[in-house]
Design a protein around this motif. Structure first.
Motif, mmCIF file in Angstrom:
data_model
loop_
_atom_site.group_PDB
_atom_site.id
_atom_site.type_symbol
_atom_site.label_atom_id
_atom_site.label_comp_id
_atom_site.label_asym_id
_atom_site.label_seq_id
_atom_site.Cartn_x
_atom_site.Cartn_y
_atom_site.Cartn_z
ATOM 1 N N LEU A 106 0.842 -1.216 0.043
ATOM 2 C CA LEU A 106 0.009 0.096 -0.065
ATOM 3 C C LEU A 106 0.758 1.287 0.136
ATOM 4 N N TRP A 107 0.295 2.444 -0.438
ATOM 5 C CA TRP A 107 1.081 3.571 -0.303
ATOM 6 C C TRP A 107 1.334 4.088 1.079
ATOM 7 N N ASP A 108 2.266 4.812 1.254
ATOM 8 C CA ASP A 108 2.764 5.507 2.438
ATOM 9 C C ASP A 108 1.800 6.809 2.567
ATOM 10 N N ASP A 109 1.745 7.427 1.380
ATOM 11 C CA ASP A 109 0.790 8.887 1.444
ATOM 12 C C ASP A 109 0.767 9.143 0.268
ATOM 13 N N GLU A 110 -0.159 10.201 -0.023
ATOM 14 C CA GLU A 110 -0.689 10.840 -1.086
ATOM 15 C C GLU A 110 0.394 11.206 -2.035
ATOM 16 N N GLU A 111 1.507 12.068 -1.626
ATOM 17 C CA GLU A 111 2.620 12.334 -2.360
ATOM 18 C C GLU A 111 3.327 11.189 -3.149
ATOM 19 N N GLN A 112 3.748 10.071 -2.300
ATOM 20 C CA GLN A 112 4.208 9.209 -3.153
ATOM 21 C C GLN A 112 3.262 8.608 -4.225
ATOM 22 N N MET A 113 2.161 8.510 -4.175
ATOM 23 C CA MET A 113 1.527 8.057 -5.284
ATOM 24 C C MET A 113 1.519 9.075 -6.439
ATOM 25 N N ILE A 114 1.446 10.330 -6.205
ATOM 26 C CA ILE A 114 1.729 11.290 -7.269
ATOM 27 C C ILE A 114 2.957 11.234 -7.975
ATOM 28 N N ALA A 115 4.119 11.103 -6.984
ATOM 29 C CA ALA A 115 5.415 11.090 -7.550
ATOM 30 C C ALA A 115 5.609 9.746 -8.173
ATOM 31 N N SER A 116 5.038 8.462 -8.051
ATOM 32 C CA SER A 116 5.092 7.391 -8.750
ATOM 33 C C SER A 116 4.696 7.634 -10.076
ATOM 34 N N ALA A 117 3.621 8.269 -10.191
ATOM 35 C CA ALA A 117 2.874 8.403 -11.732
ATOM 36 C C ALA A 117 3.832 9.262 -12.593
ATOM 37 N N VAL A 118 4.271 10.372 -11.998
ATOM 38 C CA VAL A 118 4.924 11.401 -12.634
ATOM 39 C C VAL A 118 6.426 10.562 -13.167
ATOM 40 N N ASP A 119 7.031 9.788 -12.407
ATOM 41 C CA ASP A 119 8.135 8.879 -12.600
ATOM 42 C C ASP A 119 7.944 8.088 -13.840
ATOM 43 N N ALA A 120 6.621 7.289 -13.716
ATOM 44 C CA ALA A 120 6.320 6.286 -14.615
ATOM 45 C C ALA A 120 6.048 7.030 -16.244
ATOM 46 N N ILE A 121 5.663 8.237 -16.187
ATOM 47 C CA ILE A 121 5.546 8.819 -17.649
ATOM 48 C C ILE A 121 6.438 9.298 -18.167
ATOM 49 N N ALA A 122 7.648 9.862 -17.214
ATOM 50 C CA ALA A 122 8.849 10.295 -17.648
ATOM 51 C C ALA A 122 9.526 9.111 -18.344
ATOM 52 N N ARG A 147 -12.988 14.604 -4.463
ATOM 53 C CA ARG A 147 -12.401 13.122 -4.574
ATOM 54 C C ARG A 147 -13.756 12.293 -4.191
ATOM 55 N N SER A 148 -14.488 12.535 -3.359
ATOM 56 C CA SER A 148 -15.611 11.500 -3.059
ATOM 57 C C SER A 148 -16.474 10.860 -3.990
ATOM 58 N N THR A 149 -16.583 11.698 -5.150
ATOM 59 C CA THR A 149 -17.336 11.487 -6.325
ATOM 60 C C THR A 149 -16.377 10.978 -7.596
ATOM 61 N N SER A 150 -15.149 11.214 -7.694
ATOM 62 C CA SER A 150 -14.443 11.234 -8.896
ATOM 63 C C SER A 150 -13.868 9.685 -8.956
ATOM 64 N N ALA A 151 -13.635 9.348 -10.213
ATOM 65 C CA ALA A 151 -13.044 8.242 -10.680
ATOM 66 C C ALA A 151 -11.591 8.086 -9.761
ATOM 67 N N ILE A 152 -10.982 6.982 -9.775
ATOM 68 C CA ILE A 152 -9.500 6.899 -9.361
ATOM 69 C C ILE A 152 -8.500 7.181 -10.013
ATOM 70 N N LEU A 158 -5.156 12.034 -11.167
ATOM 71 C CA LEU A 158 -5.155 10.909 -10.004
ATOM 72 C C LEU A 158 -6.015 11.295 -8.715
ATOM 73 N N ASN A 159 -6.945 10.412 -8.316
ATOM 74 C CA ASN A 159 -7.731 10.720 -7.267
ATOM 75 C C ASN A 159 -6.972 10.072 -6.264
ATOM 76 N N PRO A 160 -6.395 10.918 -4.986
ATOM 77 C CA PRO A 160 -5.704 10.303 -3.818
ATOM 78 C C PRO A 160 -6.425 9.826 -2.646
ATOM 79 N N LEU A 161 -7.679 9.780 -2.995
ATOM 80 C CA LEU A 161 -8.699 9.541 -1.826
ATOM 81 C C LEU A 161 -8.281 8.095 -1.193
ATOM 82 N N GLY A 162 -7.932 7.932 -0.063
ATOM 83 C CA GLY A 162 -7.898 6.650 0.468
ATOM 84 C C GLY A 162 -6.375 5.845 -0.098
ATOM 85 N N ALA A 163 -5.477 6.857 -0.128
ATOM 86 C CA ALA A 163 -4.277 6.362 -0.781
ATOM 87 C C ALA A 163 -3.543 5.203 -0.113
ATOM 88 N N THR A 164 -3.458 5.112 1.342
ATOM 89 C CA THR A 164 -2.768 4.606 2.232
ATOM 90 C C THR A 164 -3.634 3.288 2.488
#
Length: 509
Positions: A254-270, A298-303, A321-327
């Motif tokens: 699982l993710w440690d926090d929302e920032e980790q989720m966003i950073a992973s996506a940025v890195d993958a796209i690069a 976030r409560s109504t958006s897709a992941i 990216l929807n960080p809701l419930g990231a952890t």
């Protein structure tokens, strides 16, 4: 105007919000008409253009195929009267309107919001096609959530009117006392449900495959994926027990926090952008940015979802990216989702097609089997490209494969074979690694958007098939970069038409 231009005009007139989402100018003052009379007028206009398409010889065969598919899809969706029982998910007219208002400039449309919302409510109120009781409750909850937010300062003093309209829609949903039970979740329980579902299956898959054939296809793919799970699980954890692998994926990674989720996506796209020139001859001129969904949505958006750059390229394409419930969510889905939604998936698909000299209809045609088939194809392509950073991330690729294959089973189960909602939930729980909230969200989506979920796997399998056949015909002449440029550069087309395009290319001297 040409027949293609006439059809594009009619399609955008019938659904101006599509033009807004795509950033196409010309419909800034429009929202469309949800009344029975308004929908009938739109249907008759498009049906007339379909009649023209039967004898028109001014368009090339590919464009003519797109005209026919796009027109028939709208006619069939209007005939299915989905607006009357779609209230809980982002397919619902009011939900999609409120979501879109935060993504694009709607200032010129604000005065029409109350009318549009009232029309949506009236269709629900007058219909005998009742939504599920649980969906009515969800719709009420979401309208309450909107009304509980601080009053939005929309231009022109429309805030009070819009809030009043939302409150009125909320009251309509709350007043429906005879909603369908979870045991009657699918179209087969509604008037003309069997016929409507058959039409939607045809339009979403652009094939002649029956619900029974698609159901069995999904079961076969799920069985084969279990072998792949076992292989990676053995390398990663020393176990081939699929149940244990599923448990680890749901609970351990699982993710440690929302920032980790966003950073992973940025890195993958690069990384994908750096590798793409080896696999594509043509690159989009517009960048792809990664943004977090605003907290209030976030409560109504897709992941996760992709929003194309507008036609004037005034902003980049956007991977939301929807960080809701990231952890509480698996990090194994990070890279595969980024490859599907952004690079080399939908971002390349929409951006490159939009920069071609194709007719406007072909640039912006929304043919799900092609669009989502390409997105799913690129998830496996990313493995060919060496983009996955670990076996953990490859398990994420299998996880989304399993979800898309399960959709073939569950969508047809619900709408053709009379499955209860709980049967569908149980199937996803047993055959995917989705969490409970994700499972329930997915099932509600399938119930309210019949047939759409079939497009992903059907489209991917067809793109893989035509590529394999082209490679066999061409041998050493086959160039994967040219193949990808051909597929993406042709714009969205029905799958049978894509087969013809690729076949013609592969047999040419």
């Amino acid at each position: 105007m040409s027949l293609a231009d006439d059809m594009f005009q009619a399609l955008m007139d019938s659904s101006p919000l599509n033009a807004a989402m795509l950033g196409i100018p010309g419909w800034e003052n429009e929202l469309g008409d949800l009344t029975v009379e308004g929908q009938r007028t739109a249907r008759d206009r498009i049906a007339g253009l379909l009649d023209r398409a039967e004898t028109d010889d001014s368009e090339d065969p590919v464009t003519l195929a797109v005209i026919r598919q796009q027109g028939r899809a709208v006619v069939d969706r209007i005939d299915a009267k989905l607006v009357e029982h779609t209230v809980a998910t982002m397919s619902a007219p009011v939900n999609s309107l409120l979501l879109l208002s935060s993504k694009v400039d709607v200032s010129q449309r604000l005065g029409q919001f109350p009318r549009y919302i009232a029309q949506a409510g009236e269709r629900v109120r007058q219909s005998d096609r009742r939504p599920l009781s649980r969906h009515l409750a969800t719709g009420v909850q979401r309208m309450d959530g909107f009304l509980a937010q601080p009053e939005q300062e929309w231009e022109g003093g429309h805030s009070a009117e819009i809030r009043a309209a939302v409150a009125g829609f909320r009251d309509v949903l709350a007043s429906v006392e005879d909603g369908r039970g979870d045991d009657q979740a699918g179209l087969c329980w509604l008037p003309d449900g069997e016929r409507n579902y058959a039409n939607l299956v045809r339009n979403y898959t652009t094939t002649s495959r029956t619900p029974d054939e698609l159901h069995r296809l999904g079961l076969d793919i799920i069985a084969s994926l279990r072998e792949e799970y076992a292989g990676i699980g053995s390398r990663l954890w020393g176990t081939s027990d699929v149940a244990e692998i599923f448990h680890r994926l749901r609970t351990d990674l699982l993710w440690d926090d929302e920032e980790q989720m966003i950073a992973s996506a940025v890195d993958a796209i690069a990384r994908a952008e750096a590798e793409a020139p080896k696999w594509f001859g043509r690159m989009p001129s517009v960048a792809c940015q990664v943004l977090a969904v605003p907290e209030e949505e976030r409560s109504t958006s897709a992941i996760a979802f992709y929003q194309p750059a507008p036609a004037d390229r005034s902003r980049p394409g956007t991977y939301w990216l929807n960080p809701l419930g990231a952890t509480e969510r698996s990090r194994t889905l990070s890279e595969v989702t980024a490859f599907h939604e952004a690079v080399p998936g939908h971002h390349y698909q929409f951006s490159i097609a939009g920069e071609t000299e194709l007719p406007t209809l072909r640039k912006y045609a929304f043919i799900e089997a092609y669009l989502e088939g390409w997105g799913l194809y690129t998830e496996r392509l990313a493995d060919e490209m060496g983009l996955y950073s670990s076996d953990e991330q490859r398990l994420g690729m299998l996880g989304l494969d399993a979800m898309r294959a399960s959709r073939l089973v569950v969508d047809t189960g619900l709408h053709a074979f009379g499955w209860s909602r709980q049967q569908a939930v149980d199937y996803l729980r047993d055959n995917t690694v989705m969490t409970e909230p994700e499972i329930h969200s997915e099932i509600d989506r399938y119930i309210e958007t019949p047939g759409q979920a079939l497009a992903y796997m059907v489209g991917r399998l067809e793109i893989q098939r035509v590529r394999a056949e082209a490679q066999e015909r061409m041998g050493e002449r086959f160039d994967v970069r040219a193949f990808h440029d051909l597929v993406v550069g042709s714009g969205a087309v029905p799958l049978s038409t894509l087969d013809q395009i690729v076949t013609a290319w592969s047999v040419a001297p």
